[in-house]
Write a protein that holds these residues in place. Structure first.
Motif, mmCIF file in Angstrom:
data_model
loop_
_atom_site.group_PDB
_atom_site.id
_atom_site.type_symbol
_atom_site.label_atom_id
_atom_site.label_comp_id
_atom_site.label_asym_id
_atom_site.label_seq_id
_atom_site.Cartn_x
_atom_site.Cartn_y
_atom_site.Cartn_z
ATOM 1 N N GLY A 173 0.815 -1.210 0.000
ATOM 2 C CA GLY A 173 0.000 0.000 0.000
ATOM 3 C C GLY A 173 0.851 1.262 0.000
ATOM 4 N N TYR A 174 1.903 1.243 0.804
ATOM 5 C CA TYR A 174 2.814 2.389 0.884
ATOM 6 C C TYR A 174 3.477 2.667 -0.466
ATOM 7 C CZ TYR A 174 7.303 4.687 1.804
ATOM 8 O OH TYR A 174 8.400 5.519 1.753
ATOM 9 N N LEU A 175 3.953 1.610 -1.140
ATOM 10 C CA LEU A 175 4.631 1.784 -2.426
ATOM 11 C C LEU A 175 3.664 2.249 -3.511
ATOM 12 C CD1 LEU A 175 7.029 -1.303 -2.337
ATOM 13 C CD2 LEU A 175 7.645 1.111 -2.087
ATOM 14 N N GLU A 176 2.427 1.794 -3.454
ATOM 15 C CA GLU A 176 1.430 2.274 -4.422
ATOM 16 C C GLU A 176 1.175 3.777 -4.241
ATOM 17 O OE1 GLU A 176 -1.886 -0.270 -3.738
ATOM 18 O OE2 GLU A 176 -1.175 -1.852 -5.099
ATOM 19 N N ASP A 177 1.063 4.203 -2.980
ATOM 20 C CA ASP A 177 0.861 5.630 -2.709
ATOM 21 C C ASP A 177 2.088 6.441 -3.116
ATOM 22 O OD1 ASP A 177 -1.621 5.035 -1.706
ATOM 23 O OD2 ASP A 177 -1.015 5.116 0.406
ATOM 24 N N THR A 178 3.269 5.875 -2.902
ATOM 25 C CA THR A 178 4.512 6.556 -3.259
ATOM 26 C C THR A 178 4.628 6.720 -4.772
ATOM 27 O OG1 THR A 178 5.614 5.636 -1.304
ATOM 28 C CG2 THR A 178 7.034 6.462 -3.052
ATOM 29 N N ARG A 179 4.307 5.674 -5.517
ATOM 30 C CA ARG A 179 4.392 5.701 -6.982
ATOM 31 C C ARG A 179 3.459 6.759 -7.572
ATOM 32 N NH1 ARG A 179 4.333 5.963 -11.813
ATOM 33 N NH2 ARG A 179 5.072 4.383 -13.301
ATOM 34 N N GLY A 194 8.144 6.495 4.906
ATOM 35 C CA GLY A 194 6.933 6.116 5.606
ATOM 36 C C GLY A 194 7.161 6.079 7.105
ATOM 37 N N GLY A 195 6.166 6.519 7.875
ATOM 38 C CA GLY A 195 6.284 6.459 9.327
ATOM 39 C C GLY A 195 5.886 7.755 9.985
ATOM 40 N N ASP A 196 6.123 7.829 11.284
ATOM 41 C CA ASP A 196 5.746 9.016 12.052
ATOM 42 C C ASP A 196 6.922 9.972 12.143
ATOM 43 O OD1 ASP A 196 3.190 8.009 12.525
ATOM 44 O OD2 ASP A 196 3.905 6.826 14.228
ATOM 45 N N THR A 233 8.578 13.944 10.811
ATOM 46 C CA THR A 233 8.382 15.220 10.147
ATOM 47 C C THR A 233 9.344 15.244 8.965
ATOM 48 O OG1 THR A 233 10.073 16.361 11.446
ATOM 49 C CG2 THR A 233 7.821 16.327 12.341
ATOM 50 N N GLU A 234 9.125 16.152 8.030
ATOM 51 C CA GLU A 234 10.004 16.222 6.862
ATOM 52 C C GLU A 234 11.461 16.399 7.261
ATOM 53 O OE1 GLU A 234 8.951 18.992 3.868
ATOM 54 O OE2 GLU A 234 6.916 18.211 3.585
ATOM 55 N N ASP A 235 11.712 17.222 8.279
ATOM 56 C CA ASP A 235 13.093 17.503 8.684
ATOM 57 C C ASP A 235 13.757 16.324 9.381
ATOM 58 O OD1 ASP A 235 12.857 19.985 7.604
ATOM 59 O OD2 ASP A 235 12.420 21.015 9.503
ATOM 60 N N GLN A 236 12.988 15.297 9.736
ATOM 61 C CA GLN A 236 13.562 14.105 10.366
ATOM 62 C C GLN A 236 13.916 13.019 9.349
ATOM 63 O OE1 GLN A 236 10.277 13.355 13.089
ATOM 64 N NE2 GLN A 236 11.497 14.043 14.844
ATOM 65 N N VAL A 237 13.509 13.188 8.102
ATOM 66 C CA VAL A 237 13.787 12.186 7.071
ATOM 67 C C VAL A 237 15.250 12.274 6.671
ATOM 68 C CG1 VAL A 237 13.257 11.428 4.730
ATOM 69 C CG2 VAL A 237 11.419 12.246 6.222
ATOM 70 N N VAL A 238 15.948 11.151 6.715
ATOM 71 C CA VAL A 238 17.365 11.122 6.337
ATOM 72 C C VAL A 238 17.525 11.540 4.879
ATOM 73 C CG1 VAL A 238 19.389 9.647 6.020
ATOM 74 C CG2 VAL A 238 17.907 9.324 8.012
ATOM 75 N N LEU A 273 4.674 9.578 4.241
ATOM 76 C CA LEU A 273 3.410 8.852 4.115
ATOM 77 C C LEU A 273 3.260 7.895 5.287
ATOM 78 C CD1 LEU A 273 3.478 7.911 0.316
ATOM 79 C CD2 LEU A 273 2.507 9.948 1.386
ATOM 80 N N SER A 274 2.039 7.605 5.636
ATOM 81 C CA SER A 274 1.768 6.688 6.742
ATOM 82 C C SER A 274 1.787 5.250 6.249
ATOM 83 C CB SER A 274 0.406 6.995 7.364
ATOM 84 O OG SER A 274 0.387 8.296 7.885
ATOM 85 N N PHE A 275 2.404 4.369 7.041
ATOM 86 C CA PHE A 275 2.298 2.935 6.768
ATOM 87 C C PHE A 275 0.894 2.474 7.142
ATOM 88 C CE2 PHE A 275 7.052 2.477 7.470
ATOM 89 C CZ PHE A 275 7.313 2.206 6.144
ATOM 90 N N PHE A 276 0.489 1.329 6.580
ATOM 91 C CA PHE A 276 -0.777 0.742 7.025
ATOM 92 C C PHE A 276 -0.649 0.376 8.496
ATOM 93 C CE2 PHE A 276 -1.871 1.248 2.960
ATOM 94 C CZ PHE A 276 -2.555 0.261 2.264
ATOM 95 N N GLU A 277 -1.705 0.601 9.249
ATOM 96 C CA GLU A 277 -1.642 0.345 10.687
ATOM 97 C C GLU A 277 -1.568 -1.145 10.992
ATOM 98 O OE1 GLU A 277 -4.842 2.221 12.678
ATOM 99 O OE2 GLU A 277 -4.309 4.248 12.036
ATOM 100 N N ASN A 278 -0.896 -1.452 12.104
ATOM 101 C CA ASN A 278 -0.823 -2.808 12.663
ATOM 102 C C ASN A 278 -0.133 -3.810 11.729
ATOM 103 O OD1 ASN A 278 -2.333 -1.921 14.927
ATOM 104 N ND2 ASN A 278 -4.240 -2.211 13.757
#
Length: 477
Positions: free
Chosen positions: A358-364, A432-434, A436-441, A456-461
């Motif tokens: 799901g994450y990769l589909e949203d990213t694409r 993906g994850g919790d 902020t933009e400034d925390q992304v490597v 982007l948010s990962f699917f929960e659980n």
């Protein structure tokens, strides 16, 4: 460049130009004539094929597109043979018939797939011989998606400027396959498709790539063209457009058997693709692919829709999957030349699960090409600890490459993707994850050259770590 098979059945193309008949006499040779030191050919088969503008129309029809043809033929057997073969291919022919000149015919004697002799039957046409062309164009052009002017310097296009004006007035793109040393007669056309020799005849020798580009852009301005496509044989093609970077396409032919009619195939696929709604870079890519197929055939040949469809599918396969760093950089360069937006994400991707998909589909969806860079086995071990990764790098890449959303997969040995980001310079960096933009490597690298960062948010659980822990818990029970 991402290529797709156009809906050619929805397109209509008008071809105007020099029509001719390509006639082949096939037979075996086993002796030399006692009359002269020449081989004796026992003619066993006679084959007629539409040539010149007729071959252009035949190429268009073979793709499944609608084709109409305006040209000149004589009142003779060759003209009748030409009309019969064109009509059999569902090509609408609207010929002006002349009574004092023959249908242009090129007779080739062929033995064991080699041409031994060619004989031409032709008399150049005068302006009066094409006097009806403008009226024919006025009737047909409004119903077309593209117009081709196929010039073989036989005299059918005396009124070329008037024909270009008709197409421009109806806002139909007009493509010209030019001839001669005076391209000014094609002023105002949408696109010209000279080969390198024809191009250099007009602008002078081009000893470097930069010279070719500079002289081509100058010609664009001089002739008020929208684009120029220079076909360069084993060096592929170069597309030049105003205000756009040049686009170089490598030659696709694996084995060149006969280049007869290759230029016809290029302009046919190009025009049919534009008429079907394709953008110019994609149309050029399809034309380049088709040219690589047709030069592997004997004589004036066409490419069918199924042949091109198979080639497009193979091309799609070659443009996706696991790439080395060097291959990836080359693929990115070509994608950028086509104006495609590059999206980048990274991670361990140890056990691919629904959250990843799901994450990769949203990213694409954020661009045209998605690169997934994954940590090497040693890098994962340093980040995740002993026992990880569960799956080695080659298996992880293979699974990712099989996902529809993913274009290219590569890996890196570092703990972060910063080195790769400096090389690739993606338009969008996604994580993906919790965060902020400034925390992304790597965010500072991407933002420094004007790129964007998305979280982007990962699917929960759903997570690899949770899956591993669940398996380990079950094994203890």
């Amino acid at each position: 460049m991402l290529l797709n098979m156009p809906q050619y059945t929805q397109s209509q193309v008008l071809v105007i130009g020099d029509v001719m008949l390509d006639r082949y006499w096939h037979g075996g040779t086993s002796r030399i004539s006692p009359e002269a030191p020449v081989p004796v050919v026992n003619v066993e088969q006679v084959e007629d094929r539409p040539g010149g503008a007729g071959n252009v129309a035949l190429n268009i029809a073979a793709l499944g597109a609608g084709a109409a043809l305006v040209g000149i033929v004589g009142q003779d057997e060759a003209g009748e043979a030409l009309k019969t073969r064109l009509n059999a291919a569902n090509i609408h022919t609207d010929f002006q018939i002349v009574t004092d000149k023959p249908t242009i015919t090129k007779l080739r004697v062929v033995s064991r797939h080699q041409q031994l002799l060619r004989m031409d039957f032709e008399t150049p046409y005068a302006a009066a011989d094409s006097s009806e062309f403008i009226a024919k164009a006025e009737k047909l052009v409004p119903h077309m998606g593209a117009v081709i002017l196929s010039d073989y310097a036989k005299g059918s296009l005396h009124h070329v400027q008037a024909l270009i004006a008709v197409a421009n007035r109806h806002q139909v793109p007009v493509l010209v396959d030019p001839k001669g040393a005076d391209f000014s007669r094609y002023q105002g056309a949408t696109l010209l498709t000279p080969n390198l020799h024809e191009f250099e005849t007009v602008v002078g020798r081009c000893d470097t790539e930069q010279a070719l580009v500079d002289k081509g852009l100058a010609l664009l301005d001089q002739l008020q063209l929208q684009a120029l496509l220079i076909t360069r044989g084993e060096h592929g093609m170069t597309l030049l457009r105003r205000g756009m970077p040049e686009m170089h396409l490598p030659a696709r032919a694996r084995e060149v058997y006969d280049v007869t009619g290759a230029g016809d195939t290029v302009i046919s696929v190009l025009a049919a693709s534009l008429a079907a709604g394709e953008a110019l870079p994609q149309a050029v890519g399809l034309a380049n692919l088709a040219a690589g197929i047709v030069v592997g055939k004997l004589g004036t040949a066409t490419i069918s829709a199924p042949e091109l469809r198979r080639a497009v599918k193979q091309e799609q396969g070659s443009e996706r999957g696991v790439l080395t760093e060097e291959q990836l950089l080359m693929a990115i360069e070509e994608a950028r030349a086509a104006g495609e937006r590059i999206v980048f994400t990274n991670g361990c991707f140890d056990i691919i699960h629904a959250g990843h998909v799901g994450y990769l589909e949203d990213t694409r969806a954020l661009g045209d090409r998605l690169i997934v860079a994954i940590n090497s086995d040693e890098s994962v071990k340093r980040l995740k600890g002993p026992g990880r990764p569960i799956n080695p790098v080659d298996r992880r890449m293979a699974v990712l490459a099989g996902l529809e959303a993913v274009d290219w997969v590569t890996y890196y040995d570092d703990d972060t993707p910063e080195r790769l980001l400096k090389l690739i310079k993606p338009d969008v960096l996604v994580k993906g994850g919790d965060y902020t933009e400034d925390q992304v490597v790597g965010h500072e690298i991407v933002k420094a050259y004007g790129g964007s960062v998305q979280v982007l948010s990962f699917f929960e659980n759903v997570s690899t770590t949770a899956i591993v822990k669940k398996i380990q818990a079950q094994e203890k029970e």
